[in-house]
Structure formats: structure tokens, C-alpha cells
Design a protein around this motif. Sequence first.
Motif, short mmCIF file in Angstrom:
data_model
loop_
_atom_site.label_atom_id
_atom_site.label_comp_id
_atom_site.label_asym_id
_atom_site.label_seq_id
_atom_site.Cartn_x
_atom_site.Cartn_y
_atom_site.Cartn_z
N THR B 357 0.82 -1.21 0.00
CA THR B 357 0.00 0.00 0.00
C THR B 357 0.86 1.26 0.00
N ILE B 358 2.18 1.08 0.06
CA ILE B 358 3.06 2.23 -0.11
C ILE B 358 2.85 2.83 -1.51
N MET B 359 2.38 1.99 -2.44
CA MET B 359 2.14 2.48 -3.80
C MET B 359 1.04 3.54 -3.78
N GLU B 360 -0.09 3.22 -3.14
CA GLU B 360 -1.19 4.18 -3.05
C GLU B 360 -0.75 5.41 -2.26
N THR B 361 0.03 5.19 -1.20
CA THR B 361 0.51 6.31 -0.40
C THR B 361 1.32 7.28 -1.27
N GLY B 362 2.01 6.73 -2.26
CA GLY B 362 2.82 7.55 -3.14
C GLY B 362 2.09 7.99 -4.40
N GLY B 363 0.77 7.80 -4.45
CA GLY B 363 -0.01 8.29 -5.60
C GLY B 363 0.01 7.35 -6.78
N ILE B 364 0.24 6.05 -6.52
CA ILE B 364 0.22 5.07 -7.63
C ILE B 364 -0.82 4.02 -7.24
N GLY B 365 -0.69 2.79 -7.70
CA GLY B 365 -1.63 1.74 -7.32
C GLY B 365 -3.07 2.16 -7.58
N GLY B 366 -3.93 1.98 -6.60
CA GLY B 366 -5.35 2.31 -6.75
C GLY B 366 -5.59 3.74 -7.16
N PHE B 367 -4.62 4.63 -6.86
CA PHE B 367 -4.81 6.03 -7.18
C PHE B 367 -4.66 6.32 -8.68
N VAL B 368 -4.02 5.40 -9.41
CA VAL B 368 -3.95 5.58 -10.86
C VAL B 368 -4.74 4.47 -11.57
N MET B 369 -5.77 4.00 -10.88
CA MET B 369 -6.62 2.96 -11.44
C MET B 369 -7.16 3.37 -12.82
N ALA B 370 -7.40 4.66 -13.00
CA ALA B 370 -7.95 5.12 -14.29
C ALA B 370 -7.01 4.77 -15.43
N ALA B 371 -5.72 4.64 -15.12
CA ALA B 371 -4.76 4.31 -16.16
C ALA B 371 -4.74 2.81 -16.44
N ALA B 372 -5.35 2.03 -15.55
CA ALA B 372 -5.31 0.58 -15.67
C ALA B 372 -6.70 -0.02 -15.49
N PRO B 373 -7.61 0.32 -16.41
CA PRO B 373 -9.00 -0.11 -16.19
C PRO B 373 -9.16 -1.62 -16.07
N ALA B 374 -8.22 -2.39 -16.59
CA ALA B 374 -8.34 -3.85 -16.49
C ALA B 374 -8.43 -4.29 -15.03
#
Lengths: 490, 472, 316
Positions: B357-374
Motif C-alpha cells: 500500500t506504499i504504492m497508493e501512499t505515493g499516488g500510484i496503485g489504486g490512485f492511478v486505477m484510471a490508467a489501468a481499467p483492467a
Amino acid sequence: MVDHLDIRRGAYADSVSLMQVSRRVNDVDGVTAALIAMATELNLELLAGMGFDQIDASAGDMVVAVRATDDDAVTAALTELDAALAASSGGATSASFGDAPAPRTVRDAAAFGGDLALISTPGEHAYLEAVDALRAGLHVLVFSDNVPLAQEKALKAEAAERGLLVMGPDAGTAIVSGVGLGFANVVAPGPVGIVAASGTGAQHLTCLLDDAGVGISHVLGVGGRDLTAEIGGASTRQALAALDADPATDVIVLLSKPPDETVATAIRKTADALDTPVVFALLGPGQDDLTATARSVCAALGREPDDPAWWPAADRRVGDYDELRGLFAGGTLCQEALIIAADALGPIASNTSVAGATPLVDGLDTPGHLLVDLGEDDYTRSRPHPMIDQSLRVERIAAEARRPGGRVLLLDVVLGHGAHADPASELAPAIAQAIARADDLAVVVSLCGTQGDPQNRDRQAAALVDAGASVHLSNAHAVRNAIELLGSTS
Amino acid sequence: MTDPTSSLQDLLSGPPQVVTAGVELFETTLRDQAVDILPVEWRPPVDGLSTELAAIVADPRTAAANQTALERITAAEPRWVGITTARDAVGIEVGQFLHAGPPITWERASGPMRGALIGAMLYEGMADTPEQAEAIGEAGDLELSPCHSRGAVGPMAGVVSPSMPMFAVENAAFGNTAYCTLNEGLGKVLRYGAYAPEVLDRLRWMQGVLGPAMDAAVKQIGSLDLRAMIVQAIQMGDELHNRNRAASALFVREVVPPLLEAGIDPSDLADVVRFINGNEHFFLNLGMPSAKASLDPARDIPGSSVIVAMARNGTDFGIQTSGTGDRWFTAPATVPDGLYLGDYGPDDANPDIGDSTIMETGGIGGFVMAAAPAIVRFVGGQASDALDATRSMYSITVGEHPHFQIPILEFRGSPVGIDVTRVVRTDTLPAVNTGIAGKVAGIGQVGAGLVTPPMQVFADAVRALAELAEPA
Amino acid sequence: MSASASSARRPLLAGRIVDLHVAARFPAATYLADPRTGRVLLVVVTADGIALPNAVVLASRVGDRPFARVRDHDVVQVGENRLLGPWSPIVVARWWSPRPVLPSVSPGGLQTSLDAADAEIDRQADALPPDLADRFHDLTTAVSAGDVNGAVAAVDRLVGFGTGLTPSGDDLLAGFVAAVCLLTPVLDADRHAAVLPPAVSAVATRMVDRGDTMTTAISAALLRHAAVGEVCAPAGALLRTLTGRPALTGTDGAVARLLRVGATSGRDLAVGLLAGARLATTLRAATLRSGALQGDTPPPQSFSTAATHTLVSRRT
């Protein structure tokens, strides 16, 4: 148990789609286990783990494994499988992008634009939204009351730093370039700018000016506490400066209860330094009432208005009236009535804190002269404000009709944006009934509204007159009319 | 800055566009006046924490502190610089272990966490059998610390023992370094609590062959710009938490040439290339320390309400904020909502686990879900849900990442710098993607899906920040 | 449907209910006229239409197709703040003034913004056609020379000259007269003491009279408003920008928005407006100088060089 196992050579779907497909197949009645997957090493292991036979397939093949209670369930599962596979290839069910989620805070809404934020959350939450507005460069109107004093102070300090205006907290009325915020009447554009520490006071003044054919540039509400020593008139100063710089404003009216002495001196100094003349309308004993203020404002503009409109009662009921009983929705209107009436009648029971008021000893049934503000917190905890909801006043009108002894019932009816859509439809029948029941009862109505208001002021007046009331656009005139009916000895 | 009179004059120069928050009546009256409005879908804050939130917002340090946190996070330049043994990287000796999430004890540890610790004890030679290892655990003869306390992060159980090789990721903008173990692949792996001989064999191979090979490769090129790879992978459809396909492929492209030039034994070389090429999550263990290295400079800024870590240990979900130092705010972790492999179901799943979840904390992961609709299909959603997930994160973040851009949102920067006050104000939880571990040690991954973090940890952090707030 | 309306039409809109007829209809506007006189009294426009000085502006946009059922000569009941017609009832709940109230401004300051606005029009729009420019030149020359008869004659050659709903000659006149009306007071130290030059008053009166018979009903209505300084919203915005309201996104933005009005109407209004503004400025500057220099008065004609220069050069 029946095991079904087949390999679909060359069929491909991505693993996520297939997980979804598997779930749908698993959900079919009678299916105990199902795996639909590409035949990767990992998946073949899973398959073996589930107890299916070994199969010979490569990673490019799709394997369908279903375990079910009977053949029918397998058939149903395979039908569902085909449907699920078809659905997974997108097409018809794919939704459009749609709108962005609704903003949850003022900051997020302000990202789309805005000049001003109107905050009407419960008071304890208002500060956060108001700060959001200021930090996004928006002016703010805080309608909410019960905002902690320290928060009001902090808001106004921050607003001053940013060159922004905070109206309120507890600012019930504002008009900015014709746009009514909170409770406001529909007025024409014109030369009068108002800085108001009182909501219904500002509404009444704008209505009187409108009736006199004088338009309004802006009404900037500052909230009831702005001119106290703690706040020091921070918003009042900002509002005065704004109106002074506004070319559409030729006269400024400052409308407030008599402010703290030190603050008053400072504000007078500010006002004196402005290019635009400022009329002080300080609502208190010995001061001009709002009707007189409206006349002074007209005079400052070189106009001489007619008396405010009024509609006499259908038949003048000459009775032996002893008591004045006022049931108000507007706080300032109630106070103005009390100041005028106390002058003529002596002490009056009231829940407002004005000189001449004595405390209510038996709530709304307190005997003698009585003028109550039903918009006070005590009466608005369990039901909406009487400007929006007439039920309490309808009840009280009936209760007053049952009281022995002659009395004049004094009511205000406030129209405009935000107010009840048709107050006369509820008040008029109540008044008519009360008059029918008690022949020693007269009703005087102070009607705060303009011809432009959505409720249609003149129809409201006509309905109230039909019910037996006399109706006055001027609150002061209404009170004096009531006092006259009482045959006061003054 | 703003000219005070001009702003006031602007207000009075024409009908205002009005943002409304609160009573619907006033929204209606404005609509009735044909006024352009921007309504807020306002709701009271979680637990009615207005007083606490107001104290934080009014703290004169907060706004600037959060801005500083955002600037530091987004200015980061994570680069892969080498492979370091855990002993040197995070300073642990035999008997000491790092783990994912907030602090945990053996008694409270979940199945996969215990399994991973057993595996690590076997791997380090502390025990010869799983039973012996378990006895050591029961006796409390092992020292456990969160990865986060040593500048490291670990996926799933996140167990690190002294002999393990770790990626060293340096933040060139600030000079700090973060560490993460190397990804073992899918199936039976230590991070899911498996400790079968094949698992340990693989770990030894990673220690003896993969680690040195990777180190040799990176030494050939000096360092590898991970931010650039993340930027590119987002544009290629990865959200870099549950989907690392593009990033892992990009990594192979970058690392194979230097590997070939590094003079590695040809049979080892083939194994190494086959191993990294066969694992589409290989990049996760580089993405995580990138995010960690980016977030660490944002720690310990007095007054800042920005979250610097979200992590789970399989039992608890915990967060840390910049303004509250090393303190963890924790609550029981929940089982993620997702899709399951084979005939596994929610009953087989362990509560949420891992530092990923460090990914989401850094603005990636679930936070860039729009970039990875799959990714959204893990929970049976639609592509528009992916857009909504990202778009709703802007309401809980301080700003946008200048580098991590999302093509379908017109290349808007990803939402970054989670402000714990906005989480609580808007009652909007961070959108977190995750893999799901089996609850029995050694089963491995049973699914993947979305995490619902416990709101309580955010509310607790707000209470703590309010206590530390300075008056206006 | 909720709407805001021009306060110039408040007596009609707020008064007793009367019947008007649909005189013309477009996707973004429906014009309403007095059935007896044929005079256009009101226009109902969409939020994304042009807020003309006699407009009722709906909250709906053109894409909402609020006028889908409107046919020519349909009856619309107007009064008591409502418009009942072939649409869901329109309620006027807010009033705005079509007469921009401008802040005091110095001739020098106005001159600078006028130069910038002129340059912007040159850049963004075609020049006036030569015959139109000639007629307008005659008007500005006569007015600045104080030649009342010449000015009235020039009005006669402009009213109704051109094509479309609002012929170009009308738009030039409307912009010119409105600008002089609105700017003369704010250039004066005492805005209430300012007096319009007689030639301008004569132009205003004449264009209203001629408008009744010599141009379209729609344009005649706009001329009546312009004669008292009432203009469409984009023209008002340009005037505010000229007099230093930074909120209106700068001269470029305001010019561009006015130019987008109609086919050539925006340009014609803008050219007229700027010429009128220049006249007001020059007259005021001349007064100031004559006051200071005690009789050493440059003739007010000096205005014409500045104002017509641009127009002439644009012709080439």
C-alpha cells in the motif's frame, strides 16, 4: 458428482476476465467447483489440487473444469459460461466515462470555478468549508449559526489577509449583483448598497426601498457578531470598502444593532473616510426605525417616496382591545416592534433582549403584552424556522383566539427566496378562523416582500386582508396600527 | 499576491458563480434565480470530528507543511543503484526479522506471517524443521520490527532476514535509500507464508545467483531511473500494484543488455533471464522501494497531516502521518473484496497484508486505477469505476503528481499526498488494490481485489494531530 | 423555467398580464412583440445566448431546446414576473441592469485602453466595408465638429443600412451613442453634472425615430435601448474592461467575446463603441485643457483625427 473437463484450443481471454467468468459459473446452482482459466502451469496445478484429471494442454489453451451435482447443473454451468465469456469481451455493457464524482468539499467544487461560497452546514462544521473557500480565493457567506467565536475570528483574520470578504457567520441574507443568497427578496438593481448585521432587517429595508422605487446594488450581510468588541467589525470594514469601490453604489446603509462603543467609533471613522455617503441605521431605542431609515436613504438620493403600501382590513373591528400579542418569524422585525410598542405600552414580555422586554413567565402563554421571536433556537429545534414552516404560528393563532379578553394579534409574513412558497395559504385560514371564533380579536400583519418575490406579494396581501387582517408593508406602521387599535393611552 | 480591493471589486462586478455547501434549500433558491452554481455533496465528517479537524486546519503550520510534504514527494528521483544484503541494508542479525505492516508479535501474527517467519528461520539455519522454528516463535526468541522502521518495505508478509539480497533504491533528489527484497514469483512463495523446501531452494538461488547477477547488471549501467519507468508503465496500462506487466517488461528490456555484458556464467544467465521474464510482478519489488524512498523525505514535518505510510501485517492495518513521527495508528485489517483463484473463496482469505500500500501512499496503485481499467474487473466493476476511483482520490490528496500522468484524464497528474484530514472530512477511503493471501500458511495467493481500509485509523490520526496542533 | 431579466423591461414583466406575439424565433432566442404596434419588446434567450438589453435570460441552454415548440405568432402572456407561452412557465426571479455603471476614469487612462482595444479589433476582425466606413466617418466627423444637422443627416444614412436582424449601420450607431452616454458622466469630476454634447443627443433622438420605420423591429428595439445607454452584456463587459475592471479577463477577452456576437454585429458594435468612447475622451480632454489654459482652446474637432484615423486606415 459429475466432473466436466474440456479444453478449448486457441481460445484466449485474459486472466482477470476468466476469474470473473469462473465466479459466475461457480454461482450456478448445483455447481460445487469450477475453474475456467488459461492452461498455465500454475492453473494446471490448481486444477490438480481441485481433484480434476490430469490433462494435456498448453498455456495458449483455455481449460474449462466444472464439478456439479448432476448433468443438468453442468449444462446450466456451460450455458452460463458462454454468456459470461460473451459478456467479458466488452461491447454493449461498457459504460461511458460519465461525470467526475460530485465534489465533497468546497475546495473540490472550487476547482471548477466560483466567486463565492454559500455555507449552510451545521455551525460546528462550517469553519472547515469556509476556510476551504478562502484558500481557494473565494469570498464566503456563512449562513450557519453557532460557529465558535474563535473560528469566526480566525476566518475573518484569514479573509483580511487574502483580501476576501466573509459574510456571517449567521448571515441570513445577502444580495450580490441581484443574486439573492440565503433569504432574500427580489429587488431591482439600483444605487443603494447595504451592509447588514441583521438578516430580516436587511430584508425589510430592501423591501421598503423597492416599494419606493429605489433599487439595490448589493446587500452584504456580516453576521450578528461582527460589530462586537471581539470581532471588531472586520467584515463590516471589508464590506464598506467593497461598496465604496463599487461604481453602482451611490449610498451605503450600515444596518446593525447599536454596536460596541469602541467598534462604533472605529467604524464611523472608516465610514467618514469613504467617498460614498454612509447612512447609519442602528436598530435600538431612540433610533430611527427601518421605515424612517428607508425615508432617509431616499432623501439622500434626492427622492421623496410615498408612504409604504398598506391594505386596510376588510372591516375595521372596533373592539375593546387590551393586549398586544405578537408572533414573529423575523428577529429584527420583532425587536423593532418591541422598541416601538414598549415606548407606547410599557414593559412587554418577550424572548428578545431589547430594553423594555420582560422575560416570558409562562412561555407563549405569558399573559399581558407579548412579542415573541419564534425564529429563536428554543422554537426551531424540533421544527423548521417559521419563515419556512407556519405550523407553530397556526397553532398559536388558534391558541390566542381561545384566550379571554380583547387582543390585537401582530404577525410578520416574510416573503422572498427561501421563504415559504405561499404563507398566506396557511396563515389566512388560521386568521379567518380566529376572527370568526373570537369577536374581540384583531389581526395586523407586517408583510415583508416585494412585487418581484416568487410568492406574489400582492396576492399574499389580498388573501390576508380577505381573512380579516390589515396588512402593512412597513413593520413600524403595522406596530403603530396595532397600538392604535389598542387605544393606548399614550 | 492578491490585490485586496481588486478581489472585492470582482465580487461585486457581476452575478457571482456560487459554490454551495449545506442546506439544499439554498441550492434550490439559486437555481430558481437562474444562477450558475457548483454544489458540494457535503456530509458530516467521520465521528463528528469537526473540532479536531478545525484545530488542524487552523494550525498556522499545516497548509505550508502539507505543501512541503507534497513538494518533497513529487520531487523524488528514485533510482535502482544496487543489490545489498539485508544485513548491510537494514542492519539486522540472525534472530532479527523485518515484517510488513505495523508492529506485530508472534502471538498475534496471522498464518501467512507465521509461515513466512518459519521459512525465514529455516532459510537462516536457525531451525532445522518447521516445528523447531514454530517453537522459537512461540518462545518469543525472535526479534520483530516493521520494515518501515528500517527504511524498507516488503510485499505480503514482507519478512526480511539478514541473508536476503535486497534492491537498494536511492532517491537522488534527497540522498535517502529504501530497500526491498527481490520478487520470488507466483505460486508457493515465502511472502505468502510458504516454507516448503522448493521455496527455500529458490531463496538460496536468489541469494547465490539472482542477487549477484542483478547487482552486476546494475553496476554495468551505474543506476536505473525508476521514476521514468513508472511514468512509462502508467501510460502502458499498469497501476503498478496489482498490474506490473508493462513495468516488468520494460525492466527486462533495460536489464538484459547489461546482464549480457556483466560476464555471468551462461547457464546462470539463462536461469536469471527466464526467472525475471517469467514473473510479471517482478517490478513490484522495485516500485515499492521507489515509493518508499519518495515518501520518506516527507516524514516528520511538524503540523503536516499527509500520510507517509499505509501498511498491513495480516492482522492490523496501520498508517503513519508526517506530523506524528513514527507513531502507528492501527485497527484490525479486513479481508479484501475481490476475485478468487480456482475454488478459493473469502473463507480461505487472510486479512489484508503487506507494505504494498506504499504504492497508493505515493499516488500510484489504486490512485492511478484510471490508467489501468483492467484492474477494476477484479471486483466485477466497469472501466468507468476505474475512472471514478482515481477521480475521487483527488478529494483526499494535497495535489497532483507532475510526472505520473493519466492519459485518459487528459494526462492529469495522479492524486498524491493523502491528507488524513480530507479522508475524515469527506468520508472517502483511499482506493487500494491488493493481492489476497491464503490464511493458512503456505497456500500462497488465493485472489486479488480491493481493500477497504478501516476508517478508524484515519480518525485516530486526526485526533492525534489535533492534540499536537498549535493555536491559530 | 427559471430566468433572470433586464431591469429595463421590469415594468412590462412585473406589471399586469398582457399578450405578446412571437415575432421571430431561433434556437437561442425568441423575440416577442406588441401585436398592435409590431414593436419588439422582449427577447427570451438561453443562458448561452446573448443577453440583449431587453432580454429574459433562461437558466436553460440552447442544447436543452427550450424553444422547440415555439411557432411564429404564438401568443405569450407576459406579466406578474412570468412568461406563459409554448414552453414550461418562465419565472423571472432576478433582475440585472443592461446599463453598465462604470467607475470614474481619467481621459488618459481610457485612451490607453482604447488603443489596446482598437489594436485587438484590427487583429481579430475584418475592417468595415468602405461604404459603411464612409457613412460612419460622416457621423463621427459631424458629431465631433458639433454639427447637429450633419450628424442627423449621417444618422439617416446609417439606420437600416446593411443586412440581417440588426443592420451594420444600426449596430455602429448603437455602440457609438451608448458609449458616449455611459462614458461622458464618468469622465467628469462630477458625474451628475455631466451633459451630453447636443449633437450626440440629436443623434440619439434621430436614430430612435428613424428606427421605427427604417429598420427591422428587432434592431429598432435595440436602438431605443442604446439611446439611453442600455447595451447587451458583452458590450457592457467591454465598457467595464475599458474603464479598468481587471475581473473581466482583460481587454483581449472582452473584445473577443463581443466580436463573437452575431455575424458582423459584434464588430460593428465594438467599432461604434470605441469611436464613441474616443469622442467622450477627446471632448473631456479638451474641456480640461480649456479650463487650465484659460481660453487657449484647441478646437474639439481635434478628436476626429484620432477616431477616424483608425477607421480610415482599416479601410486600406
